[in-house]
Write a protein that holds these residues in place. Structure first.
Motif, PDB file in Angstrom:
ATOM      1  N   GLY A  72     -76.135  80.959  -4.260  1.00 36.09           N
ATOM      2  CA  GLY A  72     -77.123  81.568  -3.381  1.00 36.09           C
ATOM      3  C   GLY A  72     -76.772  82.986  -2.956  1.00 36.09           C
ATOM      4  O   GLY A  72     -77.623  83.714  -2.454  1.00 36.09           O
ATOM      5  N   TYR A  73     -75.531  83.374  -3.174  1.00 30.63           N
ATOM      6  CA  TYR A  73     -75.095  84.705  -2.773  1.00 30.63           C
ATOM      7  C   TYR A  73     -75.075  85.685  -3.933  1.00 30.63           C
ATOM      8  O   TYR A  73     -74.737  86.847  -3.751  1.00 30.63           O
ATOM      9  N   LEU A  74     -75.433  85.230  -5.124  1.00 34.38           N
ATOM     10  CA  LEU A  74     -75.379  86.101  -6.292  1.00 34.38           C
ATOM     11  C   LEU A  74     -76.371  87.252  -6.201  1.00 34.38           C
ATOM     12  O   LEU A  74     -76.128  88.334  -6.715  1.00 34.38           O
ATOM     13  N   PHE A  75     -77.514  87.016  -5.567  1.00 38.35           N
ATOM     14  CA  PHE A  75     -78.505  88.075  -5.411  1.00 38.35           C
ATOM     15  C   PHE A  75     -79.409  87.737  -4.242  1.00 38.35           C
ATOM     16  O   PHE A  75     -79.795  86.585  -4.108  1.00 38.35           O
ATOM     17  N   PRO A  76     -79.742  88.629  -3.394  1.00 37.28           N
ATOM     18  CA  PRO A  76     -79.370  90.037  -3.324  1.00 37.28           C
ATOM     19  C   PRO A  76     -78.173  90.310  -2.403  1.00 37.28           C
ATOM     20  O   PRO A  76     -77.646  91.406  -2.383  1.00 37.28           O
ATOM     21  N   MET A  77     -77.758  89.314  -1.626  1.00 33.38           N
ATOM     22  CA  MET A  77     -76.736  89.556  -0.610  1.00 33.38           C
ATOM     23  C   MET A  77     -75.400  89.981  -1.215  1.00 33.38           C
ATOM     24  O   MET A  77     -74.771  90.935  -0.745  1.00 33.38           O
ATOM     25  N   GLY A  78     -74.951  89.293  -2.241  1.00 33.74           N
ATOM     26  CA  GLY A  78     -73.653  89.601  -2.832  1.00 33.74           C
ATOM     27  C   GLY A  78     -73.559  91.029  -3.348  1.00 33.74           C
ATOM     28  O   GLY A  78     -72.656  91.781  -2.962  1.00 33.74           O
ATOM     29  N   PRO A  79     -74.488  91.443  -4.229  1.00 32.47           N
ATOM     30  CA  PRO A  79     -74.436  92.824  -4.700  1.00 32.47           C
ATOM     31  C   PRO A  79     -74.619  93.853  -3.576  1.00 32.47           C
ATOM     32  O   PRO A  79     -74.024  94.926  -3.618  1.00 32.47           O
ATOM     33  N   PHE A  80     -75.431  93.542  -2.574  1.00 35.37           N
ATOM     34  CA  PHE A  80     -75.620  94.451  -1.441  1.00 35.37           C
ATOM     35  C   PHE A  80     -74.276  94.718  -0.771  1.00 35.37           C
ATOM     36  O   PHE A  80     -73.904  95.858  -0.520  1.00 35.37           O
ATOM     37  N   PHE A  81     -73.548  93.636  -0.482  1.00 37.67           N
ATOM     38  CA  PHE A  81     -72.242  93.779   0.147  1.00 37.67           C
ATOM     39  C   PHE A  81     -71.249  94.435  -0.805  1.00 37.67           C
ATOM     40  O   PHE A  81     -70.418  95.242  -0.384  1.00 37.67           O
ATOM     41  N   GLY A  82     -71.323  94.094  -2.081  1.00 39.36           N
ATOM     42  CA  GLY A  82     -70.412  94.675  -3.064  1.00 39.36           C
ATOM     43  C   GLY A  82     -70.585  96.177  -3.191  1.00 39.36           C
ATOM     44  O   GLY A  82     -69.598  96.926  -3.207  1.00 39.36           O
ATOM     45  N   VAL A  83     -71.812  96.629  -3.266  1.00 38.67           N
ATOM     46  CA  VAL A  83     -72.065  98.072  -3.359  1.00 38.67           C
ATOM     47  C   VAL A  83     -71.593  98.766  -2.080  1.00 38.67           C
ATOM     48  O   VAL A  83     -70.968  99.829  -2.134  1.00 38.67           O
ATOM     49  N   GLY A  84     -71.862  98.155  -0.940  1.00 38.50           N
ATOM     50  CA  GLY A  84     -71.392  98.738   0.327  1.00 38.50           C
ATOM     51  C   GLY A  84     -69.887  98.891   0.361  1.00 38.50           C
ATOM     52  O   GLY A  84     -69.361  99.936   0.763  1.00 38.50           O
ATOM     53  N   ARG A  85     -69.172  97.869  -0.076  1.00 35.15           N
ATOM     54  CA  ARG A  85     -67.701  97.934  -0.099  1.00 35.15           C
ATOM     55  C   ARG A  85     -67.223  98.936  -1.133  1.00 35.15           C
ATOM     56  O   ARG A  85     -66.242  99.641  -0.932  1.00 35.15           O
ATOM     57  N   SER A  86     -67.907  99.010  -2.296  1.00 34.17           N
ATOM     58  CA  SER A  86     -67.522  99.971  -3.328  1.00 34.17           C
ATOM     59  C   SER A  86     -67.679 101.404  -2.836  1.00 34.17           C
ATOM     60  O   SER A  86     -66.941 102.293  -3.257  1.00 34.17           O
ATOM     61  N   LEU A  87     -68.641 101.623  -1.953  1.00 35.76           N
ATOM     62  CA  LEU A  87     -68.849 102.948  -1.371  1.00 35.76           C
ATOM     63  C   LEU A  87     -67.946 103.180  -0.163  1.00 35.76           C
ATOM     64  O   LEU A  87     -68.073 104.189   0.518  1.00 35.76           O
ATOM     65  N   ASP A  88     -67.072 102.215   0.108  1.00 35.50           N
ATOM     66  CA  ASP A  88     -66.103 102.283   1.207  1.00 35.50           C
ATOM     67  C   ASP A  88     -66.774 102.358   2.581  1.00 35.50           C
ATOM     68  O   ASP A  88     -66.270 102.992   3.499  1.00 35.50           O
TER      69      ASP A  88
END
Length: 158
Positions: A72-88
């Motif tokens: 259930g976290y694969l989309f959209p929540m997971g990528p949203f958080f992943g991109v946020g963390r990748s952008l520091d």
């Protein structure tokens, strides 16, 4: 992208102001702190969590466990958080931005639905959209298990 731009242009500025206020609501409780939203490791290590969710066994939690609802976290929540963390971006900011997206999705969706169906004028549509986006259920679920509010927020768009 063009449809999104057209949708935004159709929203009157007064409705946009109310939407901005709705989007600010999640930023007031506990600024600077992460709230335990379902899966804390999704906030702290989103890409790691998403990688682990591909397997039925998770050795990182407790003494190991079978995955429960990780898909259930694969989309959209997971990528949203992943991109946020990748952008520091700090975890708490990503979390609050996610909550704002949920509330805005619900608010704008219900506003547009009311206008399209013609059941209310602009003012009535704003009231209906506020009642839907800020319902007791939405606000109760938002902090504890925000991903469960996502399907409700998407309902008017369907």
């Amino acid at each position: 992208m063009r449809k999104l731009e057209q949708a935004v242009r159709r929203i009157p500025s007064s409705v946009g102001m109310v939407g901005a206020i709705v989007a600010l609501i999640p930023w007031f409780p506990y600024p600077g702190r992460i709230v335990a939203d379902t899966k804390i490791d999704l906030s702290l290590d989103p890409w790691g969590y998403l990688a682990r969710s591909q397997s039925a066994w998770d050795s990182h939690a407790a003494f190991g466990q079978l995955q429960n609802q990780a898909y259930g976290y694969l989309f959209p929540m997971g990528p949203f958080f992943g991109v946020g963390r990748s952008l520091d971006i700090p975890e708490w900011v990503v979390q609050r931005a996610w909550w704002s997206v949920i509330l805005l999705t619900a608010f704008v969706g219900m506003y547009r639905l009311c206008r399209r169906v013609g059941i209310a004028g602009r003012g009535g549509s704003v009231v209906a959209a506020l009642a839907f986006a800020l319902s007791p259920h939405a606000l109760t679920v938002l902090g504890a298990i925000s991903i469960e509010q996502w399907p409700s927020a998407m309902t008017p768009w369907l």
